[in-house]
Write a protein that holds these residues in place. Structure first.
Motif, PDB file in Angstrom:
ATOM      1  N   LYS A 113       8.036 -49.604 -67.967  1.00  0.00           N
ATOM      2  CA  LYS A 113       8.961 -48.221 -67.124  1.00  0.00           C
ATOM      3  C   LYS A 113       9.570 -47.302 -67.898  1.00  0.00           C
ATOM      4  N   LYS A 114      10.925 -47.919 -67.706  1.00  0.00           N
ATOM      5  CA  LYS A 114      12.155 -47.213 -68.316  1.00  0.00           C
ATOM      6  C   LYS A 114      11.394 -46.658 -69.738  1.00  0.00           C
ATOM      7  N   ILE A 115      10.552 -47.425 -70.578  1.00  0.00           N
ATOM      8  CA  ILE A 115      10.195 -46.085 -72.168  1.00  0.00           C
ATOM      9  C   ILE A 115       9.616 -44.980 -71.622  1.00  0.00           C
ATOM     10  N   GLN A 116       8.697 -45.361 -70.325  1.00  0.00           N
ATOM     11  CA  GLN A 116       8.051 -43.555 -69.651  1.00  0.00           C
ATOM     12  C   GLN A 116       9.133 -42.917 -69.456  1.00  0.00           C
ATOM     13  N   SER A 117      10.062 -43.561 -69.150  1.00  0.00           N
ATOM     14  CA  SER A 117      10.798 -42.077 -68.290  1.00  0.00           C
ATOM     15  C   SER A 117      11.595 -41.681 -69.443  1.00  0.00           C
ATOM     16  N   VAL A 118      12.319 -42.460 -70.828  1.00  0.00           N
ATOM     17  CA  VAL A 118      13.100 -41.907 -71.764  1.00  0.00           C
ATOM     18  C   VAL A 118      12.393 -40.684 -72.841  1.00  0.00           C
ATOM     19  N   MET A 119      11.609 -41.576 -73.004  1.00  0.00           N
ATOM     20  CA  MET A 119       9.605 -40.656 -73.386  1.00  0.00           C
ATOM     21  C   MET A 119       9.489 -39.287 -73.498  1.00  0.00           C
ATOM     22  N   ARG A 120      10.053 -38.476 -72.831  1.00  0.00           N
ATOM     23  CA  ARG A 120       9.201 -37.489 -71.892  1.00  0.00           C
ATOM     24  C   ARG A 120       9.192 -36.153 -72.896  1.00  0.00           C
ATOM     25  N   GLU A 121      10.421 -36.222 -73.842  1.00  0.00           N
ATOM     26  CA  GLU A 121      10.524 -35.368 -74.340  1.00  0.00           C
ATOM     27  C   GLU A 121      10.101 -35.229 -75.869  1.00  0.00           C
ATOM     28  N   GLN A 122       9.435 -36.287 -76.178  1.00  0.00           N
ATOM     29  CA  GLN A 122       8.860 -36.261 -77.497  1.00  0.00           C
ATOM     30  C   GLN A 122       7.306 -36.947 -76.894  1.00  0.00           C
ATOM     31  N   PHE A 123       6.975 -38.140 -75.946  1.00  0.00           N
ATOM     32  CA  PHE A 123       5.617 -37.247 -75.481  1.00  0.00           C
ATOM     33  C   PHE A 123       5.287 -37.902 -74.293  1.00  0.00           C
ATOM     34  N   ASP A 124       3.780 -37.493 -73.772  1.00  0.00           N
ATOM     35  CA  ASP A 124       3.625 -36.774 -72.214  1.00  0.00           C
ATOM     36  C   ASP A 124       3.130 -38.269 -71.873  1.00  0.00           C
ATOM     37  N   GLU A 125       2.120 -39.207 -72.645  1.00  0.00           N
ATOM     38  CA  GLU A 125       2.118 -40.085 -71.849  1.00  0.00           C
ATOM     39  C   GLU A 125       2.127 -42.189 -73.244  1.00  0.00           C
ATOM     40  N   LEU A 126       2.173 -42.872 -72.044  1.00  0.00           N
ATOM     41  CA  LEU A 126       1.712 -44.290 -72.858  1.00  0.00           C
ATOM     42  C   LEU A 126       0.584 -45.268 -72.575  1.00  0.00           C
ATOM     43  N   LYS A 127       0.391 -45.006 -73.733  1.00  0.00           N
ATOM     44  CA  LYS A 127      -1.022 -46.098 -73.225  1.00  0.00           C
ATOM     45  C   LYS A 127      -0.172 -47.682 -74.361  1.00  0.00           C
ATOM     46  N   VAL A 128      -0.480 -48.992 -73.062  1.00  0.00           N
ATOM     47  CA  VAL A 128      -0.311 -50.384 -73.843  1.00  0.00           C
ATOM     48  C   VAL A 128      -1.627 -50.906 -74.526  1.00  0.00           C
ATOM     49  N   LEU A 129      -2.245 -51.583 -75.831  1.00  0.00           N
ATOM     50  CA  LEU A 129      -2.574 -52.631 -76.345  1.00  0.00           C
ATOM     51  C   LEU A 129      -1.849 -53.417 -76.134  1.00  0.00           C
ATOM     52  N   ILE A 130      -2.839 -54.796 -75.612  1.00  0.00           N
ATOM     53  CA  ILE A 130      -2.376 -56.078 -75.694  1.00  0.00           C
ATOM     54  C   ILE A 130      -3.738 -56.747 -76.232  1.00  0.00           C
ATOM     55  N   VAL A 131      -3.285 -58.152 -76.805  1.00  0.00           N
ATOM     56  CA  VAL A 131      -4.908 -58.926 -77.563  1.00  0.00           C
ATOM     57  C   VAL A 131      -4.665 -59.761 -77.207  1.00  0.00           C
ATOM     58  N   ILE A 132      -5.154 -60.920 -76.174  1.00  0.00           N
ATOM     59  CA  ILE A 132      -4.727 -62.038 -75.912  1.00  0.00           C
ATOM     60  C   ILE A 132      -6.043 -63.288 -76.537  1.00  0.00           C
ATOM     61  N   ARG A 133      -5.265 -64.492 -76.518  1.00  0.00           N
ATOM     62  CA  ARG A 133      -5.610 -65.073 -76.721  1.00  0.00           C
ATOM     63  C   ARG A 133      -6.061 -66.391 -76.173  1.00  0.00           C
ATOM     64  N   ARG A 134      -7.612 -67.245 -76.047  1.00  0.00           N
ATOM     65  CA  ARG A 134      -7.723 -68.021 -74.858  1.00  0.00           C
ATOM     66  C   ARG A 134      -6.432 -69.491 -74.946  1.00  0.00           C
ATOM     67  N   GLN A 135      -5.488 -69.984 -74.057  1.00  0.00           N
ATOM     68  CA  GLN A 135      -4.187 -71.130 -73.764  1.00  0.00           C
ATOM     69  C   GLN A 135      -4.254 -71.970 -74.868  1.00  0.00           C
ATOM     70  N   ASP A 136      -6.014 -72.606 -74.763  1.00  0.00           N
ATOM     71  CA  ASP A 136      -5.272 -73.659 -75.545  1.00  0.00           C
ATOM     72  C   ASP A 136      -5.834 -73.440 -77.214  1.00  0.00           C
ATOM     73  N   THR A 137      -6.315 -72.665 -77.806  1.00  0.00           N
ATOM     74  CA  THR A 137      -6.185 -72.063 -79.376  1.00  0.00           C
ATOM     75  C   THR A 137      -5.106 -71.721 -79.759  1.00  0.00           C
ATOM     76  N   TRP A 138      -4.458 -70.585 -78.387  1.00  0.00           N
ATOM     77  CA  TRP A 138      -3.279 -70.109 -78.739  1.00  0.00           C
ATOM     78  C   TRP A 138      -2.238 -71.305 -79.110  1.00  0.00           C
ATOM     79  N   LEU A 139      -2.134 -71.966 -78.523  1.00  0.00           N
ATOM     80  CA  LEU A 139      -1.709 -72.924 -78.423  1.00  0.00           C
ATOM     81  C   LEU A 139      -0.948 -73.884 -79.751  1.00  0.00           C
ATOM     82  N   ALA A 140      -2.400 -74.050 -79.987  1.00  0.00           N
ATOM     83  CA  ALA A 140      -2.928 -74.917 -80.848  1.00  0.00           C
ATOM     84  C   ALA A 140      -2.146 -74.229 -82.083  1.00  0.00           C
ATOM     85  N   SER A 141      -2.549 -72.790 -82.744  1.00  0.00           N
ATOM     86  CA  SER A 141      -2.162 -71.673 -83.663  1.00  0.00           C
ATOM     87  C   SER A 141      -0.642 -71.534 -83.688  1.00  0.00           C
ATOM     88  N   ALA A 142       0.338 -71.983 -82.713  1.00  0.00           N
ATOM     89  CA  ALA A 142       0.988 -71.104 -81.968  1.00  0.00           C
ATOM     90  C   ALA A 142       2.242 -72.630 -83.376  1.00  0.00           C
TER      91      ALA A 142
END
Length: 317
Positions: A113-142
């Motif tokens: 939310k804060k990034i959206q407010s301070v980026m206005r001089e540089q950018f018009d819009e914020l988009k976020v990409l999050i890649v998730i992984r099934r919890q069991d295999t993520w924990l094993a890999s971690a």
């Protein structure tokens, strides 16, 4: 500021979800998009975290008011983007909001939310990409990634470690458990970012159909095509249910002088094998069910939004 509309894309992980592949093969080959991989600056001197985006997101949100312009000016410079000419910029840092003490989805959301407010001089819009992984295999890999720190690494230690990670009364809100509550994460982020500007995509699609996965990413970042090479194999994974246990990092021998061996292209650190150390961990069906049961309601809610049931996120009990 340019009259052309500019979008800031943030790829924020999770790690252990093909981030290196995206950063090396996908994002740099997205034509018409400026790309910055893991900004590594010392803008905030009081933190030892290796990346400045992580430092910012570990701080009070006021850091964006104080130094947000410095951050974005530096990001533009590193990516070769001119703020006067505009253009879309993608910053990728899978560790940004998900390191230690940054696992609360609400904390991540208020930073966005804060990034959206301070980026206005540089950018018009914020988009976020999050890649998730099934919890069991993520924990094993971690675990496979960090087990070199554990002298007692073994199947038994792995199972005890998992219990701590997903425990609501111990480390759920201060460890890795809460970051794996993907439904809560999505709900918090979309409190401040319009849902159509947030893309949550399962890592399992990358594993099963890389072309479709990259197509989904390309559509979200609004590029026509991306030229990419075949993705690299996870060297710590032995199979779909087994991972290697790394040698204990304190059990090693250093060749001297180290600089000479480095110049010769030889790693001066030699790991001394421990004949009694376990060689692998296994995500057993019972352990997998235990983990997925913890996130059952969250994954059911998530499936109604991004369809993860086909990858085994939702179990029947």
């Amino acid at each position: 500021m340019s009259s052309e509309k500019s979008t800031l894309y943030l790829h924020l992980g999770l790690h252990k979800t093909g981030s290196n592949f995206l950063q090396k093969e996908v994002f740099p080959n997205a034509k018409g998009l400026y790309f910055l991989n893991k900004p590594d600056w010392s803008l905030i001197s009081d933190y030892t975290d290796p990346t400045s985006l992580a430092r910012f997101m570990a701080s009070n949100t006021g850091v964006w008011d104080e130094m947000g312009d410095v951050f974005f000016n530096r990001a533009n410079k590193e990516a070769g983007r001119s703020s006067s000419e505009g253009g879309d910029l993608l910053i990728s840092d899978e560790q940004g909001p998900f390191g230690w003490h940054r696992n609360d989805p609400q904390r991540m959301a208020v930073h966005l939310k804060k990034i959206q407010s301070v980026m206005r001089e540089q950018f018009d819009e914020l988009k976020v990409l999050i890649v998730i992984r099934r919890q069991d295999t993520w924990l094993a890999s971690a675990y496979a990634e960090i087990c070199s720190k554990f002298k007692q690494a073994s199947q038994g230690h792995f199972e005890r470690w998992i219990k701590e990670q997903i425990s609501y009364n111990k480390k759920y809100f201060w460890g890795r458990g809460i970051r794996l509550d993907y439904s809560s994460l999505l709900a918090e982020v979309t409190r401040f970012i319009p849902a159509h500007n947030v893309k949550m995509i399962p890592y399992e699609l990358l594993k099963s159909d890389p072309g479709s996965f990259i197509g989904e990413v390309a559509k979200f970042i609004e590029v026509d095509t991306i030229n990419w090479q075949s993705k690299t194999h996870n060297r710590k994974s032995l199979s779909n249910s087994e991972w290697k246990i790394a040698p204990y990092k304190e059990r090693s021998l250093w060749l001297r002088p180290g600089r000479l061996f480095y110049k010769l292209g030889i790693d001066p650190k030699i790991n001394i094998p421990d004949p009694f150390r376990s060689k692998k961990i296994e995500m057993t069906p019972a352990l997998s069910r235990k983990i997925l049961s913890k996130y059952k309601s969250s994954n059911q809610c998530l499936d109604s939004k991004i369809h993860v049931k086909e990858y085994g996120y939702v179990i029947d009990e």
